[in-house]
Design a protein around this motif. Structure first.
Motif, PDB file in Angstrom:
ATOM      1  N   ASP A  30     -53.621 -15.910 -32.480  1.00 39.92           N
ATOM      2  CA  ASP A  30     -52.406 -16.322 -31.783  1.00 39.92           C
ATOM      3  C   ASP A  30     -52.578 -17.714 -31.167  1.00 39.92           C
ATOM      4  N   ALA A  33     -52.773 -20.376 -33.924  1.00 32.31           N
ATOM      5  CA  ALA A  33     -51.461 -20.611 -34.533  1.00 32.31           C
ATOM      6  C   ALA A  33     -50.591 -21.455 -33.610  1.00 32.31           C
ATOM      7  N   LYS A  63     -49.004 -17.906 -37.976  1.00 35.01           N
ATOM      8  CA  LYS A  63     -50.181 -17.035 -37.854  1.00 35.01           C
ATOM      9  C   LYS A  63     -50.770 -16.723 -39.220  1.00 35.01           C
TER      10      LYS A  63
END
Length: 174
Positions: A30, A33, A63
């Motif tokens: 996360d 990304a 992601k």
């Protein structure tokens, strides 16, 4: 005591260790990304929404891309649904026009603007990341969004007024 264990230190059962690894990997993915997206966004100022405002599908796509580049398992590009392009509905005078793909507005554009102050290829209306944007194409008199001249792609929303020459294009839905 075995050589692998130190006194007073318990090793986590394999299931617990795997859960922790997956959680850390997911959190790292996360963060990675988001970092990649924000770097891309800063290279294209004014053309992309912040990470928080990006569509869920857009975040999933980032992601997936980061996961593929990092060589991690989990989400892949095959797991991500394409981001649907929303229809653009605009009104010029008393006429409404619907578009599903990028268009050029101007005297010789897909959206024909019969205005002596408009350039032949004045502005581009483009879909990106499931949203619509307007970009001036180096026109002589500029493209204006809600009374302000634009110098970079700008996101469009319902009610926006795009001025091309003396012609006003009102966004009915984007």
């Amino acid at each position: 005591m075995s050589g692998d264990q130190q006194e007073g230190v318990k090793q986590a059962p394999p299931i617990q260790a795997a859960w922790h690894y997956l959680l850390v990997t997911s959190i790292d993915l996360d963060r990675l990304a988001r970092t990649a997206y924000e770097a891309h966004r800063s290279a294209n100022p004014g053309s992309l929404p912040s990470w928080e405002d990006a569509a869920e599908q857009e975040q999933k796509a980032w992601k997936a891309a980061v996961s593929a580049v990092a060589g991690q398992t989990g989400v892949t590009l095959a797991d991500v649904e394409p981001v649907p392009t929303q229809t653009l509905l605009v009104q010029v005078g008393d006429q409404r026009h619907t578009f599903h793909t990028d268009i050029i507005a101007g005297r010789q554009g897909t959206l024909a603007v019969t205005d002596d102050y408009a350039s032949n290829h004045h502005a581009r209306f483009q879909a990106a990341h499931g949203l619509w944007y307007v970009k001036d194409l180096g026109s002589t008199n500029g493209t204006w969004l809600n009374g302000r001249r634009i110098h970079a792609p700008q996101r469009l929303k319902k009610g926006d007024k795009v001025k091309i020459g003396h012609t006003v294009v009102t966004v009915v839905s984007a």
